[in-house]
Each structure stands twice: as structure tokens, then as C-alpha cells.
Design an enzyme around this catalytic site. Structure first.
Site, mmCIF file in Angstrom:
data_model
loop_
_atom_site.group_PDB
_atom_site.id
_atom_site.type_symbol
_atom_site.label_atom_id
_atom_site.label_comp_id
_atom_site.label_asym_id
_atom_site.label_seq_id
_atom_site.Cartn_x
_atom_site.Cartn_y
_atom_site.Cartn_z
ATOM 1 C CB CYS C 76 -0.881 0.059 1.328
ATOM 2 S SG CYS C 76 -2.381 -0.217 1.032
ATOM 3 C CG HIS C 77 1.257 3.630 -3.130
ATOM 4 N ND1 HIS C 77 0.605 2.736 -3.911
ATOM 5 C CD2 HIS C 77 2.414 3.971 -4.081
ATOM 6 C CE1 HIS C 77 1.163 2.337 -5.162
ATOM 7 N NE2 HIS C 77 2.416 3.187 -5.051
ATOM 8 C CD GLU C 114 -5.645 3.857 2.494
ATOM 9 O OE1 GLU C 114 -6.359 3.446 1.577
ATOM 10 O OE2 GLU C 114 -4.538 4.076 2.465
ATOM 11 C CG ASP C 128 -9.851 -6.507 22.963
ATOM 12 O OD1 ASP C 128 -9.424 -7.393 23.592
ATOM 13 O OD2 ASP C 128 -9.552 -5.340 23.505
#
Lengths: 158, 158, 158, 158, 158, 158
Positions: C76-77, C114, C128
Site C-alpha cells: 500500500c502507498h 483504508e 476484544d
């Protein structure tokens, strides 16, 4: 006058050797505050109900910040942490927000830097979320109020 | 009273949309201080010469800390930075160390959080390096003194 | 059949050259869900009021996770982001929590990774916080529902 | 109904105190899948030979992702890990890729979040490498199938 | 003799102000090598086929390392990168592995540090994967062979 | 010929299981050098006094780099470190700077990767600070000279 432990005899910075220190239960408590205008504090209080939870976001940022301490402070040892707690309390007398962080570890060094970092990152996050309303806020009085465990014994601010 | 921009109409935290903001040159200056005992400050001054460069280490930590701002502050936009400068100055009147950070960018949002983070991380590093000598230090008066560029215009603390 | 752009002619992984791509406004929307027992979902709803804001913590984790995308996904950039928004909605029909992330940039590559990363980290955080009550939860149906801007045009899931 | 351990009596998020928990050997296994078109899966299989090793890249990303768990999940304890293994297997019946992560530690808390994070990051990386060919992929069925060690005993998904 | 740009007139480190520099297309190429015993190199070659892809893992680590450059090098500007490529080639004459990294950006500063960091991290990863077989390996001859774009013009090592 | 421990029987990369290894005191020493023109070395020596402390900045970067080892090297175990020391010495015979890093831990795996990473990041930082004056510098001869503690016994380079 004492030499600084983070430098060797030539004055060169190093990460202090703690390999001979005991693994013990340690705790540190740090506090601090963000001072703001009374109107700004009113926004914070409002947020607890409906408009956005400034203190909840800052509490989380402080907990995550404690975990980044060794990344941020050059000569800090990376440490496990067994507990991180933050309390953020609106205070009309400042006016502003009081911040208190408690960090525990079972390790070879103390956790006052983790507690101070937690307070600092929480305070920065409070500033960030309110800065559109008030640019004159101050982050202030960040200090250690309790440190216990380890060879140097209990320290409690008076 | 103004709503907080970091929350939407339902009070949910989000990263504000800045895509319509102009890319302009922006600058922010933040300051702060670490207050300590006079004896501790003497250790800092000594360090500039031979015993270890406390201020040099803290300056570097502050610069690196500015680059971690968007990692630490939940709703901060990741930003390029075109310049970061820190000045740390011993001050006998505090007694302690004055810290001043200047950050520049060419981007869509301001850099006051980067300047405040630089000051905070530098202050934490000063504390870390001196804590074996003085546990009662305080990190204090962290605030923005200048912000310029962007739509909201120039802000200068009085 | 199309070759994969992330590998060169020898099959070696590389970060694709985007230097010839246009800087344009881009948006991506990803969704996903955490499926849980009805009793567990009741805990989440309770938390919005008094017992702890599971969805607020997960929303923040998702926003911060979006900023770590290029650290996590090897090819990924690194990208600026101009906006990140997450919606987490309790859904009795699942039962569970629906997650939706919208990410915007003005840059040379799309932001679907993203958005997907924001959904994934928010979902992991929901897991979690509830795992002490329910170990059988599933994170599921993470996918892109909208991608727009850039040369390849608008993609909308049917 | 059980309270959520990640919140205190006031409903404020905190990192749970594990200092009284035993240091024991612990293991967790998580699984998940990326569902894709049959043609896309053919690209993955081809890549094992010559065109680029999608599964090898994703395996590595998953291992590295496991090490970032405490950075990503706000209330996760930072943990040592003594072993991380990922298996990625093409599956014509999905069609897609099955992912399985096994994480071991000797510590005070379980590692199911590390295993789930490893699966999630590996799945995101599979998506990233194939997205030019197939935008309709889904990341799905991420869950814990085994957790052992520690006080709460063995959990095995049925 | 030229002063060092990373220090101000008082000799204090700072991140150089690049806000007046032009945004141009820039490229840098760095090389380096890991020298090892001939038997160790045979393990690497074997790995390309069946035993484990040392060079593939190192290539990926180098690409990801390039993205961490500004985190690692104190005074480096954070930068977008439009392309990162690594070539790792077994070389019987060393014997060892030749590494070559090419990084491109469109920005205000050069990317030679990103290319050098990519080579360094790839070399460290080669060492890590082979160290059980050969502790005497050397990482060597890391240098810039090409830098172009920006005001200072083209540099090519002779 | 020995198989590589970082790959399983199918040649798939994994993080080796160290849970059966003993927790012992371990140390590793790595060295390396940055070779430069004599004029460039003169700038470094000057810097120790007034113009900027290149070696001090690089020493700090190396210490902080050691703490990032498990983030950078894919199959490295995250490790506590009990001590990190770096020595950077100007050497007219190279001409250039000699770098030596010593890392200690009490843990289940060795710390040679931490020592090598410390040397590499310090060397990259030296390059970064001097590159405006000398683009032809080389980072060279990075290797382990001592490793002790753990089952495989003492290794000392001859």
C-alpha cells in the site's frame, strides 16, 4: 552532585543497563490539567451527554499513548504493562479538565514515564478536540504524584 | 455556543473532512516548560559541556515526536511537514527549561497539534533524563503562541 | 486473464508506480459486521447508556486504524486522508453490529484499503471488548460497497 | 448478565489489570476466509508458480500484523509472542482463500486478539493484491476456533 | 567548507525547512550486498524453489522499511512515495546477495534515504533468515548510485 | 545441509516457536562503518564541538532503532531489552566513522538482530546528516562480533 544515569562516563547517551534489577510489581500515578475558558468547559460537559464525548476520546488516546512511551522517549526501556487507567474530571475551579493516570507493571524499571505520557497524550487530545472553540487553552502541572515498587522505594508528592 | 467539529450531529467522533480546504503555507509555534530544582538545572547546564547533552536529546525527541502526532492524537489528519525546529533554553528564574517548537507545512490543515506534541515529547524526555536526580519536576504551561495560514487567519497569544 | 499489478514481469512483489496517475478527489466506502449472541448485543446497547461505550471505542480504533493502513499492508502507498468516518449500528436481525467506514483523499491512488482496514480494526475492537462475555462472535462480510474518483471510474456493489 | 471487563464501575474504558494473573503458556487459533470469483482464485494459484506469490506476501503481512495488535486495539495489553504461524490455502469450494493463524505466548493474558489480527491483516493483504482483478471480494468468517492456557480454561469452537 | 544543513547557526539539530523547494518528480537508487559463505548462498538458491523464499521475504521487508524511513531517521521529512522496487540477486562471485532499491516520489525532498533504508532493512532480513546457518555474514557496500530530480541535479556514482 | 529455521516443512515463512527456550541473560555486539571523504570526516569532528553533533544524533537514532527491530524484521520476535549502548568513533584511516552497538536482554531469543539494526540505523543517520556535503559515502562491514547466552553458546568473530 549526582551524575545523570542516562549518560556514560564520556557523556554519551545510552539506555541504562537494568539487567541486574529485580522484577517486581511497580506502580506510578501522574496527574495534569488542561485549563480552558468556562464556556469551553461547558462544551465538554455537554459532550458527556449528547454532543460528543471529549473525555472518552481523550481517555482512550491516553491509554494508547502509554503503550507508545518507549517509541517516543529515546532512552526509555520497552516494558510490558499490566494495567493502565485514566480519569478525566471536569473542574469548574480551574476551569478545565483534571487528568490522572495510573500504570502498573511487573518488570525491571518503573513506569512513571508511561503514566506521564498517558497524561500528556490525553491532554493533547482534549486540546485537539476543543481547539476550534478555544485556542488559548493551556496544558499544565503534569507531574508524578506516586511511584512505588523497585529499589528506590516509595515516592509520594507532598 | 459553537458545536465541536470533531463530532457529527449524533455526537459521534470522526476525522473532519478537510477536502474542500485550500492547500496553503501554514505555521504554528507552541511553548512549554519543565520546572525543576535549581540543583537539577545545574546538572542540565553542566551536561551541555561534558556530562551529557540533556537538551540535545530532548530536542531530537521533540522533532521525532512531531512526526508521530497523527499516530497519537486520534482525530488528527496525517500531514506532511516542511520544517520542525525546537529551542530548549535553561532559565534560572523558573528554574527550569523553556521549550519552543515551530512547525511548518503546506497542506489543508493547521499544525498546532504537531507543535504542541513536539513540545510535550521534548518535555517528557527532559523529565526522563533527569528523574533519577529530581522526581518533583513539573511539565507546565504548554500552549500555542502563534498559528498562521489557512482560512481562520492569524492567531497570536497575548 | 489480467496479470496482477503488484508483481513485476518476474513475479516479484513491488509497490506499483503511481507517479503518472492524476491527483484527484477519491472516496471509498467499506462495510462489515460482527455477529454475536442476542445477549451480547444487549450488553452493547446497555453500554451506550451507562456501562461503557463499546461502539465509541471501536469507532475511534477504526479511525486510528485507517491511518495505519500503509504500515500494515505491505504494498500500500502511504497516503494523506482528508476524512475518515465510521458508523457502528446495533442490528437485532444479525444479531450483531453493522460497521460502515467512509474514507476520502485527494491523491494518486484509491482509498478502499483504508476503508477496509478501518472496518477490520473497528470489528476487532468490538470483539476484544466483548470477548469475556462471548467467544463465539464472528467478523464477517467485510467488503467495498463504493469506490469513486480516479481513472477506473465509479464502482458500486450491487 | 456479566459486566464488561474493559469498563470500570463508571462505564469508563480502561486496560484491565492483569498483574495478579499467572504467567502461563497460552495458545490461540483463529480462522477466516477471503471469498472471490473462481477466475480470481486461478490468479492466486498461478502466482504460487511464476506470476507472484500472493499467499506468501499475505502470510508475512499477517505475521507482522500480529506484532502490531496492541498498537491497533486500544485496550489490548502489549505482549511478547513466542510463535506466530499462518496457513493460507486456496479453496475451490468457496471459491477463495482459507486463512488460519496460530499464536503462542508465555504471559499473563491470552493471544486470541493477536491471532484474529493476524488473520485480518493477511485477509486485507490478499484483497489488496487482487483488487485490480476483482473488487467484489469479501473477507468473512473471522473467528476464534481454539484458545487454551490461563484461568478460563480451554475453549474450542464447535 | 560547507556547513551541515541539519544544524542551525548554534549547532542545534533541526528538520530543514523545505517549504520553498519545488514539488518535482524525484528518483533515487541505492545498492548494497550481504556477503556470506558459498554454502549459505546455496541455501538461498534452494529456497527460491522449495525450502523457503529468503529473497521474497527480504524484498517485502525492504519495501515496508522504505515506508518507515521518517520514523527511523530523526531529521528526515515524512514523504509520500509513488513507487518502491527492490531487486535481490544471488551472486556467486561475492558469494552473497546483491540488493538494489529504486524509490520515486513527487515531492519537495529527495528519496535517497528511503532507498538506503530499503536496502538496509532487506539486508538485515537476509541476515536474520540465514543466521542459524552462518553467523559470519557481512552487510556491506550500501550506497547511493543514482539520484535525480530537484534543484541539485543528477548524481550518478562512477 | 541445515534447513532454514524460519521456514516450515512446506517452505512457508513463520515466526519460530521459542516457547521451549530458556529465559537467560543474553548479549550481542555488532559493528559497522560509514566510509567518507577526509573532508567530510573533518565536518564530523568539527561538529563535536560547535557546528552540530552528528555522532550524538546518530547514537540516539541507533538506540531508538534497536527498539523498532521487531517492527522492521518480519520474523523477529518482539523482545524486552535491558540495555542498549552505541559507540561512534571517527577513524582517520578509513576515513570515516566506526560504529559499535551492544544490546542485552533477559529473554528467550538472542539480540543480534537488535544490535545489527542499531548499527544500521545509526549509519543511515550519519549518511543523512552529511549527504549534503558528500553523496559518495558507503555504509559497510556491518556484522556480529560477539553473541553470548542461550543454548548455542558463545560466538566470537575472529
Amino acid at each position: 552532585m549526582a551524575d545523570l544515569t542516562h549518560f556514560d562516563a564520556q557523556g554519551q547517551a545510552h539506555m541504562v543497563d537494568v539487567s541486574a534489577k529485580h522484577v517486581t510489581a511497580r506502580v506510578a500515578v501522574a496527574v495534569g490539567a488542561v485549563v480552558m475558558q468556562a464556556d469551553t468547559l461547558a462544551l465538554v460537559r455537554g459532550g458527556n451527554a449528547k454532543k460528543g464525548d471529549v473525555l472518552g476520546v481523550a481517555r482512550l488516546a491516553g491509554i494508547m499513548g502509554a503503550k507508545r512511551t518507549a517509541d517516543l522517549i529515546p532512552l526509555c526501556h520497552p516494558l510490558p504493562m499490566s494495567s493502565v487507567t485514566l480519569d478525566l474530571t471536569p473542574d469548574d475551579d480551574l476551569p478545565g479538565v483534571q487528568i490522572r493516570a495510573t500504570v502498573k507493571t511487573t518488570g525491571q524499571t518503573g513506569v512513571e514515564m508511561e503514566a506521564l505520557t498517558a497524561v500528556s497524550v490525553a491532554a493533547l487530545t482534549v486540546y485537539d478536540m476543543l481547539k476550534a472553540a478555544d485556542k488559548s487553552m493551556q496544558i499544565t502541572d503534569i507531574r508524578v504524584v506516586l511511584k512505588d515498587g523497585g529499589k528506590s522505594g516509595r515516592y509520594e508528592a507532598t
